[in-house]
Design a protein around this motif. Structure first.
Motif: not given
Length: 434
Positions: A394-417
């Motif tokens: 249940x923890x994985x179902x609740x947190x896995x995808x939001x965590x991955x999405x946050x990782x991708x957002x940080x990667x895109x922000x770092x790439x843009x800068x």
């Protein structure tokens, strides 16, 4: 020089030709025969000697060999039955995937507990007295070898959230690595683990982790954030849950611990309070180890920032603590020795569960011992394992995808800068690799 074009079949015939002569020859003549075989085949002397000896062991009347004798280690097969290995997997899963050394040391406890709950019944599902006897004799190395394919991959990594707290630091005693180990239960190390995922920004849950230095007894709870109010609340829960007297607490230099609220609480409860040296992880080696194979192993590295996720964590930790405290062995350092080349080496005692260490310490009254024994007998280890797995899913179902999405957002922000010059270098490296 040996002929590189000598075929495998020719080498076989050469070893057949010289094998009998080699067996009957004197030491000096054997050396000459080896020289001849090495010269013709191109083998080294050890391999040539093996081929000559093994050729004589071939069954009489065998058809002409077309391949060389392959030198393989003899494999007598597994010493343990298939039923034993299947039951071993079940016990290991219920035990939480602990290592072979700890599982071998606590095998009796796990088998007794699973028999008491009816999960293991003689004559059913491959379990029998013979299988039990095999499990009680299996070594730690054999357990690890047979269970290696079942071990999970490590999840994503987290970040350190410790920020030094200068306030009141100089008024707190410093406890260093190498200081004398406590002679009885009651002195705990404490630390917080951040469930922040890939970034420390925003609010996210923390797990407060306590570990007794003498017995390895653990208490773990999740809080909303690192505010002083929540930390003191976790300390109160800890004091109520531990079944023996707490005499001291040792923390790191984080501002969540070094403040008036926490120090006032410890003074009111008459609990001795110490701290480690800044940036010295070895000063809190015990709790740092527990942070890894307790909090991270069971709670993973995802970001938990909702009340529902925090509630799941607080459903998980009591189950994990019961399994670790009453059934899972630990080993404690008892001194030093030297290895074969004179290097210093740590010596550990026999693995024992925190429950057995607590009983052996002699600090409990007979009534307390009876109460703990009754509580242990009431634990259903199979049900605990099932609930732990369910909550983790249940923890994985609740947190896995939001965590991955946050990782991708940080990667895109770092790439843009990233400056254009850096992009040019990346493109050049990609072109060279292509």
């Amino acid at each position: 020089m040996p002929d590189k074009d000598v075929s495998l079949a020719t080498r076989v015939e050469i070893t057949k030709k010289y094998a009998e002569a080699y067996e009957a020859a004197s030491k000096k003549d054997k050396s000459r025969i080896l020289d001849k075989v090495v010269e013709i085949t191109g083998w080294n002397r050890d391999h040539a000697r093996q081929q000559l000896r093994r050729r004589l062991r071939q069954p009489p009347g065998r058809a002409t060999a077309t391949v060389a004798v392959i030198d393989r280690r003899k494999n007598p097969g597994s010493k343990y039955s298939y039923d034993c290995l299947k039951i071993l997997q079940r016990v290991w899963a219920v035990a939480g995937g602990i290592c072979g050394k700890y599982l071998a040391a606590s095998m009796v406890d796990w088998l007794d507990a699973m028999e008491a709950t009816g999960d293991l019944v003689y004559g059913q599902d491959r379990y029998s007295q013979h299988v039990r006897d095999e499990l009680l004799t299996i070594s730690a190395a054999t357990i690890d070898r047979h269970l290696k394919p079942l071990r999970d991959q490590d999840p994503i990594r987290g970040k350190s959230a410790t920020k030094p707290g200068a306030l009141l630091r100089n008024s707190i005693s410093v406890r260093k690595a190498g200081d004398e180990i406590e002679a009885e239960p009651g002195f705990f190390e404490v630390d917080t683990v951040a469930h922040c995922g890939p970034t420390l920004k925003g609010e996210f849950a923390r797990t407060v982790n306590f570990t007794d230095m003498y017995t390895g007894w653990v208490f773990t709870t999740a809080i909303r954030n690192n505010s002083q109010t929540h930390i003191v609340s976790a300390f109160e829960k800890f004091l109520e849950a531990v079944p023996f007297m707490v005499t001291g607490i040792d923390s790191d230099n984080g501002s969540e611990f070094i403040n008036h609220e926490v120090l006032g609480w410890s003074a009111q409860k008459k609990i001795f309070y110490t701290r480690s040296r800044p940036y010295q992880k070895n000063d809190q080696a015990t709790i740092e180890s527990k942070n890894n194979h307790l909090v991270r192993r069971y709670g993973f590295y995802y970001r938990y920032d909702t009340p529902h996720q925090r509630e799941l964590l607080n459903q998980l930790w009591p189950l994990v603590c019961d399994r670790l405290n009453y059934y899972t062995p630990t080993k404690k350092p008892i001194g030093y020795t030297t290895d074969a080349v004179g290097r210093r080496k740590r010596v550990y005692d026999k693995p024992l569960s925190p429950y057995h260490r607590l009983l052996a310490a002699g600090v409990l009254s007979p009534a307390q011992e009876a109460e703990l024994a009754a509580y242990k007998a009431s634990l259903n280890v199979v049900e605990i394992a099932r609930k732990i797995t369910s909550i983790q899913h249940r923890l994985i179902e609740n947190a896995k995808e939001p965590t991955r999405r946050l990782e991708r957002e940080l990667e895109y922000a770092a790439a843009a800068a990233m400056p254009d010059a850096e992009w040019i270098k990346i493109d050049q490296r990609r072109a060279r690799s292509a």
